[in-house]
Design an enzyme around this catalytic site. Structure first.
Site, PDB file in Angstrom:
ATOM      1  N   HIS A 186       0.826  -1.208   0.000  1.00  0.00           N
ATOM      2  CA  HIS A 186       0.000   0.000   0.000  1.00  0.00           C
ATOM      3  C   HIS A 186       0.862   1.261   0.000  1.00  0.00           C
ATOM      4  O   HIS A 186       0.632   2.192  -0.790  1.00  0.00           O
ATOM      5  CB  HIS A 186      -0.910  -0.029   1.230  1.00  0.00           C
ATOM      6  CG  HIS A 186      -1.704   1.226   1.427  1.00  0.00           C
ATOM      7  ND1 HIS A 186      -2.969   1.392   0.937  1.00  0.00           N
ATOM      8  CD2 HIS A 186      -1.401   2.380   2.085  1.00  0.00           C
ATOM      9  CE1 HIS A 186      -3.417   2.600   1.266  1.00  0.00           C
ATOM     10  NE2 HIS A 186      -2.481   3.207   1.976  1.00  0.00           N
ATOM     11  N   GLU A 187       1.864   1.305   0.874  1.00  0.00           N
ATOM     12  CA  GLU A 187       2.703   2.499   0.975  1.00  0.00           C
ATOM     13  C   GLU A 187       3.591   2.685  -0.253  1.00  0.00           C
ATOM     14  O   GLU A 187       3.765   3.807  -0.744  1.00  0.00           O
ATOM     15  CB  GLU A 187       3.551   2.435   2.249  1.00  0.00           C
ATOM     16  CG  GLU A 187       2.747   2.444   3.535  1.00  0.00           C
ATOM     17  CD  GLU A 187       1.816   3.641   3.644  1.00  0.00           C
ATOM     18  OE1 GLU A 187       2.099   4.702   3.042  1.00  0.00           O
ATOM     19  OE2 GLU A 187       0.788   3.520   4.322  1.00  0.00           O
ATOM     20  N   GLU A 203      -6.230   6.673  -1.438  1.00  0.00           N
ATOM     21  CA  GLU A 203      -6.132   5.502  -0.574  1.00  0.00           C
ATOM     22  C   GLU A 203      -6.666   4.246  -1.266  1.00  0.00           C
ATOM     23  O   GLU A 203      -6.056   3.176  -1.193  1.00  0.00           O
ATOM     24  CB  GLU A 203      -6.900   5.750   0.728  1.00  0.00           C
ATOM     25  CG  GLU A 203      -6.231   6.747   1.655  1.00  0.00           C
ATOM     26  CD  GLU A 203      -4.843   6.315   2.073  1.00  0.00           C
ATOM     27  OE1 GLU A 203      -4.610   5.098   2.244  1.00  0.00           O
ATOM     28  OE2 GLU A 203      -3.978   7.186   2.229  1.00  0.00           O
ATOM     29  N   HIS A 236       1.641   4.292  -2.996  1.00  0.00           N
ATOM     30  CA  HIS A 236       1.539   5.747  -2.915  1.00  0.00           C
ATOM     31  C   HIS A 236       2.709   6.408  -3.645  1.00  0.00           C
ATOM     32  O   HIS A 236       2.528   7.393  -4.365  1.00  0.00           O
ATOM     33  CB  HIS A 236       1.549   6.208  -1.454  1.00  0.00           C
ATOM     34  CG  HIS A 236       0.216   6.156  -0.778  1.00  0.00           C
ATOM     35  ND1 HIS A 236      -0.932   6.697  -1.318  1.00  0.00           N
ATOM     36  CD2 HIS A 236      -0.162   5.634   0.427  1.00  0.00           C
ATOM     37  CE1 HIS A 236      -1.945   6.510  -0.492  1.00  0.00           C
ATOM     38  NE2 HIS A 236      -1.512   5.862   0.577  1.00  0.00           N
TER      39      HIS A 236
END
Length: 267
Positions: free
Chosen positions: A135-136, A197, A139
């Site tokens: 997820h990070e 997100e 980003h």
């Protein structure tokens, strides 16, 4: 006449400053180049490490590093295979664990990742860490920070944006960076928008699968995250974010594609 010139300048900036998010293909605003953004991110990342208690040499810290290396290597392999390696230009991967009882993690532009010890129990194991790591990293790969900073430049005004884009106002650029990322005296970084997100969830699911981690563990992670905030305020990682139930539902919609990547990783 002046207003007309300003409008034409703004229109020109918007037309010629669009980029696409790798893998998702979504158009996004990009008024600043990563060549200018990444050095700022790297400096701020070092500040966070100096101000916090880094415990990367612990067992949990080494697990974060292990997962980070697997995910970043898988991402690099995928990007190269699909002719997208230029998207990683200037990246310098780094993974650290910081001792702080907060349920949070983040990634600076350019691949600078920080986990806080408070999120490790929610992750539970290596696969759980991979959910957060994917997820990070997503980003950073999707340039969400650059997009947010670009939006800030537009809000600051066309002339200021032009000055930043041409490198003529470094102070303004520094201020815009701090406004966009929330670093400098604050814990971690500001939360991204719900749109960002959910996009990071989708891409992150694929990234963890490419790294050989079973993506089917991701919905359960978000259930644990919801439970972590059941006693009061939600964890920092969920602040202004989509609800865990929605995230789990969206992840399940993407699971067929993610499982294909997971199967490919075994070959």
């Amino acid at each position: 006449m002046f207003k007309k010139i300003m409008f034409l300048m703004a229109f020109g900036i918007l037309v010629y400053s669009c980029a696409k998010v790798p893998m998702s293909g979504r158009n996004q605003l990009a008024l600043i180049d990563n060549a200018e953004l990444l050095p700022l991110a790297f400096v701020e990342y070092e500040k966070v490490l100096k101000e916090g208690k880094v415990v990367t040499n612990t067992a949990d810290g080494q697990m974060v590093v292990k997962v980070g290396k697997r995910v970043s290597a898988a991402v690099e392999k995928y990007m190269k295979a699909n002719g997208l390696e230029s998207e990683l230009q200037g990246f310098s991967w780094e993974f650290n664990l910081i001792e702080e009882a907060v349920v949070n993690a983040w990634c600076m532009p350019g691949g600078k990742v920080a986990f806080y010890t408070g999120i490790i129990p929610v992750c539970q194991d290596e696969a759980g860490i991979a959910v957060v790591m994917g997820h990070e990293v997503a980003h950073a790969l999707a340039n969400h920070g650059r997009e947010r900073m670009s939006n800030g430049m537009l809000m600051n005004g066309v002339l200021g944006s032009a000055q930043v884009a041409m490198g003529q106002n470094p102070t303004l650029m520094q201020n815009l960076f701090l406004q966009a990322f929330g670093v400098g005296g604050q814990l971690g970084m500001l939360s991204f928008s719900r749109k960002h997100e959910l996009e990071a969830d989708q891409l992150g699911l694929n990234f963890m699968a490419l790294a050989g981690y079973d993506p089917r563990v991701a919905p359960a992670f978000w259930e644990r995250m919801e439970a972590a905030g059941s006693g009061g305020a939600p964890p920092e990682f969920l602040s202004t974010h989509p609800g865990p139930k929605r995230r789990a539902a969206e992840l399940n919609k993407q699971m067929v594609i993610a499982m294909e990547y997971y199967e490919q990783s075994k070959k």
